[in-house]
Motif scaffolding. Structure first.
Motif, PDB file in Angstrom:
ATOM      1  N   GLN A   1       0.661  -0.962  -0.052  1.00 26.25           N
ATOM      2  CA  GLN A   1      -0.325   0.122   0.398  1.00 26.25           C
ATOM      3  C   GLN A   1       0.767   0.644  -0.123  1.00 26.25           C
ATOM      4  OE1 GLN A   1      -2.021   0.419   3.688  1.00 26.25           O
ATOM      5  NE2 GLN A   1      -4.045  -1.292   2.498  1.00 26.25           N
ATOM      6  N   GLN A   2       0.447   2.134  -1.224  1.00 23.97           N
ATOM      7  CA  GLN A   2       1.413   3.117  -1.080  1.00 23.97           C
ATOM      8  C   GLN A   2       0.262   4.518  -0.687  1.00 23.97           C
ATOM      9  OE1 GLN A   2       3.805   3.147  -4.672  1.00 23.97           O
ATOM     10  NE2 GLN A   2       4.742   1.475  -3.650  1.00 23.97           N
ATOM     11  N   GLU A   3       0.713   5.860  -0.825  1.00 21.46           N
ATOM     12  CA  GLU A   3      -0.268   7.085  -0.881  1.00 21.46           C
ATOM     13  C   GLU A   3       0.246   7.425  -2.209  1.00 21.46           C
ATOM     14  OE1 GLU A   3      -2.697   9.432  -0.209  1.00 21.46           O
ATOM     15  OE2 GLU A   3      -1.884   8.792   1.534  1.00 21.46           O
ATOM     16  N   THR A   4      -1.973   7.032  -2.845  1.00 25.07           N
ATOM     17  CA  THR A   4      -1.846   7.111  -3.969  1.00 25.07           C
ATOM     18  C   THR A   4      -2.530   8.772  -4.614  1.00 25.07           C
ATOM     19  OG1 THR A   4      -4.127   6.540  -3.656  1.00 25.07           O
ATOM     20  CG2 THR A   4      -2.279   5.055  -4.435  1.00 25.07           C
ATOM     21  N   GLY A   5      -2.604   9.774  -3.355  1.00 29.77           N
ATOM     22  CA  GLY A   5      -2.550  10.932  -3.529  1.00 29.77           C
ATOM     23  C   GLY A   5      -4.658  11.158  -4.091  1.00 29.77           C
ATOM     24  N   THR A   6      -5.555  12.484  -4.722  1.00 29.96           N
ATOM     25  CA  THR A   6      -6.098  12.643  -5.034  1.00 29.96           C
ATOM     26  C   THR A   6      -6.023  12.179  -5.993  1.00 29.96           C
ATOM     27  OG1 THR A   6      -6.499  14.720  -5.483  1.00 29.96           O
ATOM     28  CG2 THR A   6      -6.956  13.637  -2.416  1.00 29.96           C
ATOM     29  N   GLU A   7      -7.678  12.624  -7.408  1.00 32.68           N
ATOM     30  CA  GLU A   7      -8.028  11.754  -8.489  1.00 32.68           C
ATOM     31  C   GLU A   7      -6.825  12.988  -9.215  1.00 32.68           C
ATOM     32  OE1 GLU A   7      -9.870   9.667 -10.514  1.00 32.68           O
ATOM     33  OE2 GLU A   7      -8.095   8.549  -8.642  1.00 32.68           O
ATOM     34  N   GLY A   8      -6.994  13.890  -8.519  1.00 39.16           N
ATOM     35  CA  GLY A   8      -6.415  15.247  -9.014  1.00 39.16           C
ATOM     36  C   GLY A   8      -4.344  14.985  -9.307  1.00 39.16           C
TER      37      GLY A   8
ATOM     38  N   LEU B   1      -0.591   0.885  -9.320  1.00 37.90           N
ATOM     39  CA  LEU B   1      -1.107   1.626 -10.866  1.00 37.90           C
ATOM     40  C   LEU B   1      -2.339   1.236 -10.976  1.00 37.90           C
ATOM     41  CD1 LEU B   1       2.112   1.575 -12.851  1.00 37.90           C
ATOM     42  CD2 LEU B   1       0.391   3.831 -11.797  1.00 37.90           C
ATOM     43  N   THR B   2      -2.453  -0.629 -10.872  1.00 36.95           N
ATOM     44  CA  THR B   2      -4.164  -0.993 -10.572  1.00 36.95           C
ATOM     45  C   THR B   2      -4.914  -0.040 -10.013  1.00 36.95           C
ATOM     46  OG1 THR B   2      -2.882  -3.007 -11.624  1.00 36.95           O
ATOM     47  CG2 THR B   2      -5.726  -3.264 -10.603  1.00 36.95           C
ATOM     48  N   ALA B   3      -4.546   0.016  -8.305  1.00 33.70           N
ATOM     49  CA  ALA B   3      -5.403   0.505  -7.058  1.00 33.70           C
ATOM     50  C   ALA B   3      -5.917   2.072  -7.581  1.00 33.70           C
ATOM     51  CB  ALA B   3      -4.914   1.199  -6.235  1.00 33.70           C
ATOM     52  N   ARG B   4      -5.235   2.821  -8.191  1.00 31.91           N
ATOM     53  CA  ARG B   4      -5.526   4.105  -9.588  1.00 31.91           C
ATOM     54  C   ARG B   4      -6.260   3.493 -10.239  1.00 31.91           C
ATOM     55  NH1 ARG B   4      -0.623   8.547  -9.002  1.00 31.91           N
ATOM     56  NH2 ARG B   4       0.936   8.013  -7.530  1.00 31.91           N
ATOM     57  N   ALA B   5      -6.611   2.893 -11.067  1.00 29.80           N
ATOM     58  CA  ALA B   5      -7.724   2.376 -11.997  1.00 29.80           C
ATOM     59  C   ALA B   5      -8.927   2.386 -11.232  1.00 29.80           C
ATOM     60  CB  ALA B   5      -6.825   1.969 -13.028  1.00 29.80           C
ATOM     61  N   VAL B   6      -8.643   1.773 -10.215  1.00 29.06           N
ATOM     62  CA  VAL B   6      -9.676   1.619  -9.245  1.00 29.06           C
ATOM     63  C   VAL B   6     -10.342   2.148  -7.967  1.00 29.06           C
ATOM     64  CG1 VAL B   6     -10.628  -0.347  -7.553  1.00 29.06           C
ATOM     65  CG2 VAL B   6      -9.177  -1.628  -9.527  1.00 29.06           C
ATOM     66  N   LYS B   7      -9.851   3.207  -8.404  1.00 24.47           N
ATOM     67  CA  LYS B   7     -10.371   4.013  -7.450  1.00 24.47           C
ATOM     68  C   LYS B   7     -10.962   5.409  -8.674  1.00 24.47           C
ATOM     69  CE  LYS B   7      -7.295   5.096  -4.041  1.00 24.47           C
ATOM     70  NZ  LYS B   7      -6.259   6.157  -2.820  1.00 24.47           N
TER      71      LYS B   7
ATOM     72  N   GLN C   1     -14.036   6.077  -2.858  1.00 26.51           N
ATOM     73  CA  GLN C   1     -13.349   5.560  -3.349  1.00 26.51           C
ATOM     74  C   GLN C   1     -11.534   4.643  -2.191  1.00 26.51           C
ATOM     75  OE1 GLN C   1     -11.702   8.836  -6.547  1.00 26.51           O
ATOM     76  NE2 GLN C   1     -14.057   9.659  -5.676  1.00 26.51           N
ATOM     77  N   THR C   2     -11.848   3.268  -2.859  1.00 29.10           N
ATOM     78  CA  THR C   2     -10.903   3.240  -1.807  1.00 29.10           C
ATOM     79  C   THR C   2      -9.781   2.419  -2.707  1.00 29.10           C
ATOM     80  OG1 THR C   2     -12.452   0.493  -1.914  1.00 29.10           O
ATOM     81  CG2 THR C   2     -12.858   1.670  -0.470  1.00 29.10           C
ATOM     82  N   GLY C   3      -9.992   2.170  -3.794  1.00 27.77           N
ATOM     83  CA  GLY C   3      -9.158   0.854  -4.216  1.00 27.77           C
ATOM     84  C   GLY C   3      -8.856  -0.069  -4.638  1.00 27.77           C
ATOM     85  N   THR C   4      -9.854  -0.386  -3.437  1.00 25.90           N
ATOM     86  CA  THR C   4      -9.843  -1.771  -3.314  1.00 25.90           C
ATOM     87  C   THR C   4     -11.330  -2.808  -3.742  1.00 25.90           C
ATOM     88  OG1 THR C   4      -8.779  -1.661  -1.317  1.00 25.90           O
ATOM     89  CG2 THR C   4      -9.955  -4.288  -1.235  1.00 25.90           C
ATOM     90  N   VAL C   5     -11.510  -3.303  -4.017  1.00 25.89           N
ATOM     91  CA  VAL C   5     -12.547  -4.134  -5.685  1.00 25.89           C
ATOM     92  C   VAL C   5     -13.415  -5.072  -3.853  1.00 25.89           C
ATOM     93  CG1 VAL C   5     -13.578  -5.839  -6.727  1.00 25.89           C
ATOM     94  CG2 VAL C   5     -11.857  -4.287  -7.099  1.00 25.89           C
TER      95      VAL C   5
END
Length: 424
Positions: A145-152, A222-228, A238-242
């Protein structure tokens, strides 16, 4: 000398004396018997019987009637059985979401990849394509787990925002989607979530337009970002987890069947049923006469409007069952097995969604044999069958396959081109 005139009883108008008792009845019997004998002789003479050879001489002129030639051809036995056109047997959707059912689609609705099947606790349960069932949560593990930031803050990696269902590039719709299989468990260095189920989900995510990651067996940041981004489009946190209940897999798009629960009821295993979107025919074939039902066998389907379309046997049930509530007194109906027939050209069926149909299949076949119309056969007095030639002779024949109004014939006196009479 005076002449003596003697008048007979007949001349005097008197009735003739009755014959002795019993003679009249005996005479009637004798006359009737004679007529029967004469008729029998006439029939035997007309048929040219009385000998044991294959070819008989005619003792009577040829009878009237049309003549046809003996031809050499291939006889094919065709059998017609009843079937039912539809979308196949409905099966339950493997919904794993728990909670209260808050929305259900209408029966007959077609659902494609990325679209909502139902809502539980007002969360969408989304359809994806694949063979593996959703059996675990997909996301970053504690070690990755890493800090993925906000959508922006998403990096410019050529990602296409996605969020709309695609209509191209999807696997061909299956007649009966059957989620099945097993996936690999988590593993790999550093606790990264890996497995075929990850690859399956990432393939769907990319097909929906959510890219920016490598489609492989590894769930990465990167997968988690797409999931969000996908979750944002669905209106989810927007958890990044399915979650295990967020997705249902099938082999292709599905057609919604009946609902097993009402709105406000808890989600259960039978909350919804579904079928494939391709129309097909199901035949309950007799278990004793199902040799024709071989996978890949070609059949002809007769529609209610009189048109015929081509079909192919796709599957044959392995368990025979007796239809409930059928059968005559003292016994039950003959056991049957379900035979599923697919229709490649769906447009040929028109708009029909459900209807009784007929299915014609090829049974036995005899190639390069002598044949005549069935009506040309005559029964011989000594038994068996024969043919009457154009000049009134009768020849004995052996019969084989009956099909399409013709019959296979053989014998030493039968040859191709020989003209035979069809009795009137």
């Amino acid at each position: 000398m005076a002449e003596t005139v003697v008048q007979t009883d007949h001349e005097r108008g008197a009735a003739p004396a009755p014959p002795p008792r019993g003679r009249r009845g005996r005479r009637t019997v004798l006359v009737a018997s004679a007529l029967v004998v004469v008729a029998a002789v006439a029939v035997v003479g007309a048929l040219g019987l009385g000998g044991g050879g294959a070819e008989k001489g005619s003792s009577a002129p040829p009878r009237s009637g049309s003549t046809v030639p003996v031809t050499r051809t291939t006889l094919t036995e065709r059998t017609t059985v009843d079937g039912q056109l539809g979308y196949g047997t409905e099966i339950p959707l493997p919904v794993k979401a728990t909670g209260t059912v808050t929305w259900l689609p209408a029966e007959g609705t077609t659902v494609q990849r990325g679209r909502t099947l139902l809502r539980v606790d007002d969360r969408p349960v989304v359809l994806m394509y694949g063979a593996l069932p959703m059996y675990r949560e997909l996301g970053l593990t504690a070690g990755t787990q890493q800090e993925t930031g906000t959508e922006g803050d998403t990096q410019d990696t050529g990602e296409q925002g996605g969020g709309t269902d695609e209509t191209s590039g999807a696997p061909a719709p299956s007649g009966s989607p059957t989620p099945a299989g097993a996936g690999a468990g988590p593993g790999g260095a550093g606790g990264t979530l890996r497995g075929m189920d990850v690859l399956q989900f990432e393939s769907n995510l990319a097909a929906l337009g959510y890219t920016g990651f490598t489609v492989d067996e590894e769930f990465t940041d990167l997968t988690a970002r797409a999931v969000k981004r996908w979750q944002k489009a669905l209106g989810l946190p927007q958890t990044g987890t399915v979650g295990i209940g967020d997705v249902v897999y099938s082999a292709g798009q599905v057609r919604i069947g009946h609902a097993g629960v009402r709105l406000g009821s808890p989600a259960t295993d039978d909350v919804l049923t579904y079928t494939g979107t391709s129309r097909k025919v199901v035949v309950n074939a007799s278990a004793a006469e199902d040799s024709w039902a071989v996978r890949g066998a070609a059949v002809t389907i007769g529609l209610p409007d009189g048109k015929s379309v081509k079909g192919e046997v796709a599957s044959v049930g392995k368990s025979a069952t007796a239809p409930e509530g059928e059968g005559g007194e003292g016994g039950s109906a003959a056991p049957t097995v379900p035979v599923t027939i697919t229709i490649e050209d769906q447009k040929s069926v028109g708009r029909l969604e459900s209807a009784p149909v007929t299915v014609e299949y090829v049974g036995r076949e005899r190639a390069d044999v002598l044949t005549v119309p069935v009506a040309a056969l005559v029964a011989l007095a000594e038994g068996g069958h024969g043919l009457e030639t154009a000049d009134g002779r009768f020849v004995a024949v052996r019969t084989g396959l009956f099909a399409d109004g013709r019959v296979e014939v053989s014998g030493s006196a039968v040859r191709k081109g020989m003209n035979v009479r069809i009795p009137e």
